[in-house]
Design an enzyme around this catalytic site. Structure first.
Site, PDB file in Angstrom:
ATOM      1  CG  MET A   1      -1.438   1.196   1.728  1.00 14.29           C
ATOM      2  SD  MET A   1      -2.537   1.015   3.148  1.00 14.29           S
ATOM      3  CE  MET A   1      -3.275  -0.551   2.927  1.00 14.29           C
ATOM      4  N   PRO A   2       0.881   2.015  -1.086  1.00 17.55           N
ATOM      5  CG  PRO A   2       0.392   3.012  -3.138  1.00 17.55           C
ATOM      6  CD  PRO A   2       0.157   1.772  -2.331  1.00 17.55           C
ATOM      7  CG  LEU A   3       2.041   7.331   3.444  1.00 16.74           C
ATOM      8  CD1 LEU A   3       0.604   7.820   3.568  1.00 16.74           C
ATOM      9  CD2 LEU A   3       2.632   7.049   4.817  1.00 16.74           C
ATOM     10  CB  SER A  38      -3.828   0.140  -3.007  1.00 14.94           C
ATOM     11  OG  SER A  38      -3.271   0.772  -4.158  1.00 14.94           O
ATOM     12  CD1 TRP A  40      -3.970   3.892   1.861  1.00 18.28           C
ATOM     13  CD2 TRP A  40      -3.511   4.396   3.986  1.00 18.28           C
ATOM     14  NE1 TRP A  40      -4.564   2.942   2.630  1.00 18.28           N
ATOM     15  CE2 TRP A  40      -4.289   3.221   3.958  1.00 18.28           C
ATOM     16  CE3 TRP A  40      -3.101   4.889   5.200  1.00 18.28           C
ATOM     17  CZ2 TRP A  40      -4.669   2.548   5.099  1.00 18.28           C
ATOM     18  CZ3 TRP A  40      -3.476   4.206   6.348  1.00 18.28           C
ATOM     19  CH2 TRP A  40      -4.255   3.059   6.295  1.00 18.28           C
TER      20      TRP A  40
END
Length: 64
Positions: A1-3, A38, A40
């Site tokens: 999950m990329p932030l 996915s 954030w």
């Protein structure tokens, strides 16, 4: 999950921040093929008095 984390000087409107979050998400999805769910995004705001560049605060630079 990329932030994706954005740290900026305080003062943008809620609408501007919402648009930024939307655009960053859309760009990440377009470039990487990730699902929007996915991605954030956080936006952290710092007061001008608490952020410095070249030895002085942004508040002082802005006041000049």
């Amino acid at each position: 999950m990329p932030l994706i984390h954005v740290n900026q000087v305080a003062g943008k409107t809620a609408e501007q921040k919402a648009e930024l979050i939307r655009e960053l998400t859309e760009t990440y999805v377009r470039v990487t093929g990730a699902k929007p769910e996915s991605v954030w995004v956080t936006v952290e705001e710092t007061a001008k008095e608490n952020w410095g560049i070249a030895g002085e605060t942004i508040a002082a630079r802005t006041a000049r």
